[in-house]
Design an enzyme around this catalytic site. Structure first.
Site, PDB file in Angstrom:
ATOM      1  N   GLN A   1       0.177   0.365   2.199  1.00  0.00           N
ATOM      2  CA  GLN A   1       1.185  -0.502   1.975  1.00  0.00           C
ATOM      3  C   GLN A   1       0.867  -2.058   1.834  1.00  0.00           C
ATOM      4  OE1 GLN A   1       1.387   1.849   4.278  1.00  0.00           O
ATOM      5  NE2 GLN A   1       3.082   2.966   4.420  1.00  0.00           N
TER       6      GLN A   1
ATOM      7  N   GLN B   1       0.855  -0.467  -3.717  1.00  0.00           N
ATOM      8  CA  GLN B   1       1.932  -0.009  -3.119  1.00  0.00           C
ATOM      9  C   GLN B   1       2.643  -1.002  -2.378  1.00  0.00           C
ATOM     10  OE1 GLN B   1       0.652   3.389  -0.501  1.00  0.00           O
ATOM     11  NE2 GLN B   1       2.713   3.722   0.341  1.00  0.00           N
ATOM     12  N   ASP B   2       4.170  -0.738  -2.657  1.00  0.00           N
ATOM     13  CA  ASP B   2       5.148  -1.576  -1.949  1.00  0.00           C
ATOM     14  C   ASP B   2       4.947  -2.985  -2.327  1.00  0.00           C
ATOM     15  OD1 ASP B   2       5.728   0.906  -0.740  1.00  0.00           O
ATOM     16  OD2 ASP B   2       5.351   0.152   1.466  1.00  0.00           O
TER      17      ASP B   2
ATOM     18  N   ASP C   1       6.210   3.363  -4.724  1.00  0.00           N
ATOM     19  CA  ASP C   1       7.332   2.617  -4.348  1.00  0.00           C
ATOM     20  C   ASP C   1       7.227   0.963  -4.453  1.00  0.00           C
ATOM     21  OD1 ASP C   1       7.836   5.208  -3.462  1.00  0.00           O
ATOM     22  OD2 ASP C   1       7.143   4.712  -1.488  1.00  0.00           O
TER      23      ASP C   1
ATOM     24  N   ARG D   1      12.217   7.835  -5.742  1.00  0.00           N
ATOM     25  CA  ARG D   1      12.471   8.715  -4.812  1.00  0.00           C
ATOM     26  C   ARG D   1      12.996   8.080  -3.595  1.00  0.00           C
ATOM     27  NH1 ARG D   1       6.572   9.463  -1.482  1.00  0.00           N
ATOM     28  NH2 ARG D   1       6.042   7.515  -1.279  1.00  0.00           N
TER      29      ARG D   1
END
Length: 534
Positions: A327, A349-350, A371, A439
């Protein structure tokens, strides 16, 4: 004989009227009588009645007489509990003997304080009748989200037990009760609510702010890396804004072209800040913080904004930690009534943490892997480019991870009139890397794609479970409405109860600028082009 029948008929009618009056008085009495029984009745209508009774049962003020009263009393109890929780959080500082504990404590202390701010402004606004029920639901949703982020951050660094005193205060349950109570008012007013006027932070000079060519000459300060510049860093310009008496007017920081390696925080005390760049290719703010580097997801952000009314135009926000550092947030926003125009958000990520409140993104680029658009804001992306990148070997791309944790939170991610594409580094690997539309990060996760182009890189099932579980299949809301392109076919989509192949305009309209972020009034004040409906 006829008179007797008439008399009996009149007496029967009177008896019926008296019985009806008795029923009405008895029913109203349930809402009007004071005492412990009244609290029990009201608390029975909330999702956490036991905690409601515990918090409200000992309240010494006048017993609630109606729904308006119970809304105020519940908020007062939540605010009182939040103050106690802040004390518990403050005491945790003494136990911070590692960098990881310090990182978690700093996040949680700030987030609990932000929760107090949200609860306080909701309570004052409702008492003074100066805010709408939508405002109240938005701010209560934010108050709850703040605490959930504190808890998730502690989990990332394996410090769940460290924040146990915050969790056991049951503040989340009291806020959840307030959300449920306020939802009643929201349902009553949504159908008839008037178009909002320009909010108080919008001056006449602010209107058409993003379209006018003279905006650069109106900047309050200019940031430049050239020698001799008064402000060579963005943070120094923000520090200057905080040091002067400027009221709540718009404060424009013009950031000239250059790569600015900074980590920036814009707190609740700095409202109506605007970052004006020379274009997303030329003005770049970058850093490389990550969870692997000892930060929480929340504190890894290159730029984090809490102050209301933030606007950014023509800037790239970047995190260069890379996919191997897990993240790593490029931009984090909990700014209510915020606008992002012609900006780029780049990470893996993120990438983009849409934490909370009402946000709007227009003509923006968002790059990432896992994500990479996540959080629990009420947010609309219009005419944006959503670009999945090459992840680590064996990883799949997840475009969204929406974090709605309570069924009464008025939050969700809406991607409207946009394009979902493979970034250049992913294109050669489209056949071997799976990409999904989203998700469920939390139990009531809510995301829709409307009238959006979806390319071939998206898996035909569309949506991914959270790990190898059926978590949230029944409680989430995932929808697609009139999307097109080679990846938009819905016949092979997941068969979860919470997935919706939306067929009607009335259902899709819940996720428009007008209905999801109440944007018809406040958003038109900025003057940027937007579609209010479908």
């Amino acid at each position: 004989m006829g008179r007797i029948k008439l008399l009996l008929s009149i007496l029967l009618s009177l008896l019926i009227v008296l019985l009806c009056l008795f029923f009405m008085i008895t029913h109203v009495g349930k809402e009007s009588q004071g005492g412990e029984n009244d609290i029990n009745w009201w608390c029975g209508t909330t999702p956490h009645p036991k905690h409601c009774k515990h918090s409200l049962g000992g309240n010494n003020s006048q017993p609630p007489q109606n729904r308006d009263d119970i809304r105020i009393v519940a908020l007062e109890a939540a605010l009182k509990l939040a103050d106690h929780t802040q004390g518990f959080t403050r005491n945790l500082e003494k136990l911070c003997r590692s960098k990881r504990k310090k990182a978690v404590w700093k996040d949680c202390y700030k987030l609990v304080n932000n929760t107090i701010i949200q609860l306080n402004q909701t309570l004052i606004g409702l008492k003074d009748h100066k805010i709408s029920d939508v405002d109240a639901q938005t701010w209560l949703s934010t108050a709850l989200t703040n605490l959930q982020i504190c808890f998730s951050g502690s989990g990332e660094l394996n410090l769940t037990n460290f924040v146990a005193p915050i969790k056991t205060s049951n503040l989340t349950k009291m806020i959840s009760n307030s959300l449920a109570i306020n939802q009643y008012f929201l349902k009553q007013t949504q159908a008839s609510e008037k178009v909002e006027d320009f909010p108080t932070w919008v001056t006449s000079k602010d209107r058409k702010l993003l379209q006018t060519g003279s905006i650069y000459s109106r900047a309050n300060v200019t940031v430049s890396q050239a020698k001799g510049s008064k402000f060579r860093t963005i943070q120094s310009a923000l520090d200057h804004a905080a040091s002067i008496k400027r009221g709540d007017g718009r404060y424009i920081i013009y950031i000239k072209r250059g790569v600015y390696k900074e980590n920036i925080e814009i707190g609740n005390d700095l409202k109506n800040i605007m970052f004006l760049g020379d274009g997303l290719r030329y003005t770049i703010i970058t850093s490389d913080r990550s969870v692997a580097g000892g930060f929480t997801t929340y504190s890894s952000a290159t730029v984090g904004v809490d102050g209301t009314g933030f606007i950014a135009r023509g800037i790239t926000f970047r995190n260069t930690a890379g996919p191997e550092k897990f993240q790593a947030v490029a931009f984090r926003s909990a700014s209510d009534l915020s606008v992002f125009y012609a900006c780029s958000f780049e990470g893996y990520q993120d990438t983009l943490f849409v934490v909370a409140q009402r946000q709007f993104y227009k003509l923006c680029y968002i790059y990432g892997t896992i994500d990479f658009i996540f959080g629990n804001a009420a947010v609309v992306f219009q005419n944006c480019m959503i670009l999945a990148r090459k992840p680590l070997n064996g990883q799949a791309n997840m475009i969204t991870a929406q974090g709605r944790g309570d069924p009464f939170q008025n939050t969700g991610i809406s991607i409207h009139n946009s394009r979902v594409m493979a970034a250049p580094d992913l294109k050669p690997l489209v056949g071997s890397v799976q990409t999904f539309l989203g998700r469920p990060w939390q139990e009531y996760s809510r995301t829709v794609y409307m009238k959006t182009f979806i390319d071939t890189h998206v898996n035909p099932q569309g949506w991914s479970p959270w790990g190898n579980t059926d978590f949230a299949f029944k409680t989430l809301y995932y929808g697609e409405y009139e999307c097109f392109g080679p990846g938009a076919a819905t016949q092979n989509r997941v068969e979860w109860p919470g997935y919706h192949d939306i067929k009607t305009q009335s259902e899709a309209s819940q996720f428009t600028v007008e209905n999801l972020i109440s944007g018809r009034g406040w958003l038109r004040a900025t003057g940027i082009p937007f579609i209010v409906g479908l």
